[in-house]
Design a protein around this motif. Structure first.
Motif, PDB file in Angstrom:
ATOM      1  N   PHE A  76      -0.581 -14.884  11.674  1.00  0.00           N
ATOM      2  CA  PHE A  76      -0.586 -13.957  12.802  1.00  0.00           C
ATOM      3  C   PHE A  76      -1.259 -12.680  12.328  1.00  0.00           C
ATOM      4  O   PHE A  76      -0.880 -12.110  11.304  1.00  0.00           O
ATOM      5  N   ARG A  77      -2.267 -12.232  13.085  1.00  0.00           N
ATOM      6  CA  ARG A  77      -3.038 -11.056  12.698  1.00  0.00           C
ATOM      7  C   ARG A  77      -2.706  -9.881  13.614  1.00  0.00           C
ATOM      8  O   ARG A  77      -2.779  -9.996  14.833  1.00  0.00           O
ATOM      9  N   TYR A  78      -2.380  -8.777  12.979  1.00  0.00           N
ATOM     10  CA  TYR A  78      -2.033  -7.539  13.674  1.00  0.00           C
ATOM     11  C   TYR A  78      -3.002  -6.445  13.258  1.00  0.00           C
ATOM     12  O   TYR A  78      -3.719  -6.578  12.266  1.00  0.00           O
ATOM     13  N   TYR A  79      -2.981  -5.340  14.010  1.00  0.00           N
ATOM     14  CA  TYR A  79      -3.769  -4.182  13.617  1.00  0.00           C
ATOM     15  C   TYR A  79      -3.034  -2.912  14.011  1.00  0.00           C
ATOM     16  O   TYR A  79      -2.119  -2.921  14.842  1.00  0.00           O
ATOM     17  N   ALA A  80      -3.444  -1.823  13.378  1.00  0.00           N
ATOM     18  CA  ALA A  80      -2.929  -0.491  13.707  1.00  0.00           C
ATOM     19  C   ALA A  80      -4.084   0.484  13.576  1.00  0.00           C
ATOM     20  O   ALA A  80      -4.927   0.343  12.679  1.00  0.00           O
ATOM     21  N   ILE A  81      -4.131   1.448  14.472  1.00  0.00           N
ATOM     22  CA  ILE A  81      -5.138   2.504  14.428  1.00  0.00           C
ATOM     23  C   ILE A  81      -4.393   3.815  14.243  1.00  0.00           C
ATOM     24  O   ILE A  81      -3.565   4.192  15.082  1.00  0.00           O
ATOM     25  N   THR A 104       0.796  -1.237   0.000  1.00  0.00           N
ATOM     26  CA  THR A 104       0.000   0.000   0.000  1.00  0.00           C
ATOM     27  C   THR A 104       0.821   1.276   0.000  1.00  0.00           C
ATOM     28  O   THR A 104       0.289   2.339  -0.295  1.00  0.00           O
ATOM     29  N   GLY A 105       2.072   1.199   0.396  1.00  0.00           N
ATOM     30  CA  GLY A 105       2.898   2.398   0.512  1.00  0.00           C
ATOM     31  C   GLY A 105       2.774   3.093   1.851  1.00  0.00           C
ATOM     32  O   GLY A 105       3.443   4.088   2.103  1.00  0.00           O
ATOM     33  N   VAL A 106       1.946   2.584   2.737  1.00  0.00           N
ATOM     34  CA  VAL A 106       1.756   3.188   4.060  1.00  0.00           C
ATOM     35  C   VAL A 106       2.798   2.614   5.014  1.00  0.00           C
ATOM     36  O   VAL A 106       2.920   1.393   5.149  1.00  0.00           O
ATOM     37  N   LYS A 107       3.550   3.513   5.659  1.00  0.00           N
ATOM     38  CA  LYS A 107       4.562   3.087   6.640  1.00  0.00           C
ATOM     39  C   LYS A 107       3.966   3.152   8.042  1.00  0.00           C
ATOM     40  O   LYS A 107       3.370   4.152   8.423  1.00  0.00           O
ATOM     41  N   LEU A 108       4.132   2.056   8.775  1.00  0.00           N
ATOM     42  CA  LEU A 108       3.640   1.993  10.150  1.00  0.00           C
ATOM     43  C   LEU A 108       4.814   1.959  11.112  1.00  0.00           C
ATOM     44  O   LEU A 108       5.789   1.252  10.873  1.00  0.00           O
ATOM     45  N   ASP A 109       4.701   2.701  12.210  1.00  0.00           N
ATOM     46  CA  ASP A 109       5.715   2.639  13.269  1.00  0.00           C
ATOM     47  C   ASP A 109       5.481   1.439  14.176  1.00  0.00           C
ATOM     48  O   ASP A 109       6.418   0.760  14.564  1.00  0.00           O
ATOM     49  N   LYS A 110       4.198   1.218  14.519  1.00  0.00           N
ATOM     50  CA  LYS A 110       3.860   0.134  15.444  1.00  0.00           C
ATOM     51  C   LYS A 110       2.635  -0.608  14.952  1.00  0.00           C
ATOM     52  O   LYS A 110       1.757  -0.025  14.317  1.00  0.00           O
ATOM     53  N   VAL A 111       2.602  -1.884  15.282  1.00  0.00           N
ATOM     54  CA  VAL A 111       1.411  -2.700  15.080  1.00  0.00           C
ATOM     55  C   VAL A 111       1.136  -3.430  16.381  1.00  0.00           C
ATOM     56  O   VAL A 111       2.049  -3.638  17.187  1.00  0.00           O
ATOM     57  N   LYS A 112      -0.114  -3.786  16.587  1.00  0.00           N
ATOM     58  CA  LYS A 112      -0.499  -4.520  17.795  1.00  0.00           C
ATOM     59  C   LYS A 112      -0.986  -5.905  17.403  1.00  0.00           C
ATOM     60  O   LYS A 112      -1.766  -6.051  16.459  1.00  0.00           O
ATOM     61  N   PHE A 113      -0.545  -6.904  18.167  1.00  0.00           N
ATOM     62  CA  PHE A 113      -0.978  -8.272  17.910  1.00  0.00           C
ATOM     63  C   PHE A 113      -2.445  -8.417  18.282  1.00  0.00           C
ATOM     64  O   PHE A 113      -2.884  -7.929  19.318  1.00  0.00           O
ATOM     65  N   TRP A 114      -3.213  -9.087  17.434  1.00  0.00           N
ATOM     66  CA  TRP A 114      -4.621  -9.347  17.717  1.00  0.00           C
ATOM     67  C   TRP A 114      -4.848 -10.821  17.999  1.00  0.00           C
ATOM     68  O   TRP A 114      -5.243 -11.198  19.100  1.00  0.00           O
ATOM     69  N   THR A 115      -4.593 -11.687  17.039  1.00  0.00           N
ATOM     70  CA  THR A 115      -4.869 -13.103  17.183  1.00  0.00           C
ATOM     71  C   THR A 115      -4.093 -13.877  16.130  1.00  0.00           C
ATOM     72  O   THR A 115      -3.371 -13.291  15.334  1.00  0.00           O
ATOM     73  N   PHE A 116      -4.257 -15.175  16.138  1.00  0.00           N
ATOM     74  CA  PHE A 116      -3.652 -15.992  15.092  1.00  0.00           C
ATOM     75  C   PHE A 116      -4.623 -17.087  14.711  1.00  0.00           C
ATOM     76  O   PHE A 116      -5.573 -17.377  15.419  1.00  0.00           O
ATOM     77  N   SER A 117      -4.367 -17.690  13.556  1.00  0.00           N
ATOM     78  CA  SER A 117      -5.144 -18.840  13.120  1.00  0.00           C
ATOM     79  C   SER A 117      -4.166 -19.915  12.672  1.00  0.00           C
ATOM     80  O   SER A 117      -3.251 -19.640  11.895  1.00  0.00           O
ATOM     81  N   ASP A 118      -4.383 -21.122  13.173  1.00  0.00           N
ATOM     82  CA  ASP A 118      -3.525 -22.234  12.754  1.00  0.00           C
ATOM     83  C   ASP A 118      -4.354 -23.408  12.230  1.00  0.00           C
ATOM     84  O   ASP A 118      -3.898 -24.536  12.183  1.00  0.00           O
ATOM     85  N   SER A 119      -5.556 -23.119  11.767  1.00  0.00           N
ATOM     86  CA  SER A 119      -6.438 -24.165  11.267  1.00  0.00           C
ATOM     87  C   SER A 119      -5.893 -24.752   9.965  1.00  0.00           C
ATOM     88  O   SER A 119      -5.592 -24.001   9.032  1.00  0.00           O
ATOM     89  N   PRO A 120      -5.801 -26.065   9.872  1.00  0.00           N
ATOM     90  CA  PRO A 120      -5.388 -26.676   8.613  1.00  0.00           C
ATOM     91  C   PRO A 120      -6.383 -26.417   7.478  1.00  0.00           C
ATOM     92  O   PRO A 120      -6.075 -26.649   6.321  1.00  0.00           O
ATOM     93  N   LYS A 121      -7.575 -25.900   7.800  1.00  0.00           N
ATOM     94  CA  LYS A 121      -8.574 -25.605   6.774  1.00  0.00           C
ATOM     95  C   LYS A 121      -8.370 -24.226   6.147  1.00  0.00           C
ATOM     96  O   LYS A 121      -9.013 -23.909   5.150  1.00  0.00           O
ATOM     97  N   ASP A 122      -7.499 -23.400   6.731  1.00  0.00           N
ATOM     98  CA  ASP A 122      -7.232 -22.080   6.158  1.00  0.00           C
ATOM     99  C   ASP A 122      -6.514 -22.213   4.829  1.00  0.00           C
ATOM    100  O   ASP A 122      -5.919 -23.243   4.521  1.00  0.00           O
ATOM    101  N   ASN A 123      -6.536 -21.119   4.062  1.00  0.00           N
ATOM    102  CA  ASN A 123      -5.889 -21.086   2.764  1.00  0.00           C
ATOM    103  C   ASN A 123      -4.451 -21.612   2.836  1.00  0.00           C
ATOM    104  O   ASN A 123      -3.636 -21.091   3.594  1.00  0.00           O
ATOM    105  N   LYS A 124      -4.166 -22.646   2.098  1.00  0.00           N
ATOM    106  CA  LYS A 124      -2.837 -23.264   2.006  1.00  0.00           C
ATOM    107  C   LYS A 124      -2.291 -23.723   3.355  1.00  0.00           C
ATOM    108  O   LYS A 124      -1.097 -23.878   3.525  1.00  0.00           O
ATOM    109  N   GLN A 125      -3.156 -23.900   4.338  1.00  0.00           N
ATOM    110  CA  GLN A 125      -2.785 -24.309   5.692  1.00  0.00           C
ATOM    111  C   GLN A 125      -1.809 -23.339   6.355  1.00  0.00           C
ATOM    112  O   GLN A 125      -1.044 -23.702   7.249  1.00  0.00           O
ATOM    113  N   ASN A 126      -1.828 -22.078   5.933  1.00  0.00           N
ATOM    114  CA  ASN A 126      -0.945 -21.094   6.550  1.00  0.00           C
ATOM    115  C   ASN A 126      -1.263 -20.931   8.025  1.00  0.00           C
ATOM    116  O   ASN A 126      -2.416 -21.017   8.443  1.00  0.00           O
ATOM    117  N   ILE A 127      -0.247 -20.675   8.806  1.00  0.00           N
ATOM    118  CA  ILE A 127      -0.401 -20.242  10.191  1.00  0.00           C
ATOM    119  C   ILE A 127      -0.276 -18.731  10.127  1.00  0.00           C
ATOM    120  O   ILE A 127       0.780 -18.204   9.763  1.00  0.00           O
TER     121      ILE A 127
END
Length: 163
Positions: A101-106, A76-99
Motif C-alpha cells: 500500500f503506497r501513501y504520500y504526504a506533502i 527517518t525521525g520525521v513524524k507525520l500527522d496524516k498520510v494520504k492513500f495513493w495506490t497499491f501493488s499486488d503483483s506476484p512479480k514484486d519484491n518477495k511478492q509483497n502486497i
C-alpha cells in the motif's frame, strides 16, 4: 506454493504473502521540491546501499496508514500527522511478492532529519538505515533506488503537481 499453517506456542499462524507499506514524503527545501529518502544500511534484508522511501511491513493491530507513519518515523525521525492513500501493488512479480500500500504526504516545509544512529530507539532495526536525506526531485535519477521508488516518486510528484 499455497498458503500453509505453522504452529507456535499453541497457536496456528498462516504463512502467506505479506502486507507492506511505502510512504512518499514531499517538502520544499530552499525553494525546490524534495522527497524524503533513506539509504539502506548493512543490516537491511536486501538492497544494501540503495535508496528508498520509508517502507516496511504492517505490524499486527495497526492499519496500513498507521504503518506508513510508523515506518517514516522509525527510518527517518520525521513524524507525520496524516498520510494520504495513493495506490497499491499486488503483483506476484514484486519484491518477495509483497502486497504494498503506497501513501504520500506533502509538508509545507522539510523537518530536520534525526540521527540515523537512533533508528533502533525509534522502533526500527539497528543498522537498517545508513543515511537520510531530502533529495531534490530533479536529482532523483542520480541515485540508485530499491523497489523502483525513484520512478514512483517522480511519477507521483507529477500527479500531485509539485512542479
Amino acid at each position: 506454493m499455497k498458503n500453509f499453517p505453522v504452529q507456535h506456542e499453541g497457536k496456528t499462524y498462516w504463512i502467506a504473502r505479506n502486507t507492506a507499506v511505502t510512504c512518499f514524503v514531499f517538502a520544499p527545501v530552499d525553494g525546490e521540491w524534495c522527497i524524503l529518502a533513506n539509504k539502506r544500511g548493512k543490516n537491511a534484508p536486501d538492497y544494501q546501499g540503495y535508496w528508498n522511501c520509508p517502507c516496511g511491513y504492517v505490524d499486527f493491530d495497526e492499519t496500513t496508514a498507521e504503518a506508513a507513519k510508523r515506518e517514516v518515523f522509525e527510518e527517518t525521525g520525521v513524524k507525520l500527522d496524516k498520510v494520504k492513500f495513493w495506490t497499491f501493488s499486488d503483483s506476484p512479480k514484486d519484491n518477495k511478492q509483497n502486497i504494498t500500500f503506497r501513501y504520500y504526504a506533502i509538508l509545507p516545509e522539510a523537518p530536520s532529519v534525526l540521527d540515523t544512529n537512533k533508528t533502533e530507539e525509534r522502533g526500527g532495526e539497528a543498522g537498517e538505515v545508513e543515511a537520510v536525506e531530502w533529495i531534490p526531485i530533479s536529482e532523483v535519477h542520480l541515485f540508485p533506488w530499491a523497489f523502483n521508488h525513484g520512478n514512483l516518486a517522480c511519477h507521483l510528484s507529477v500527479i500531485i503537481n509539485l512542479f
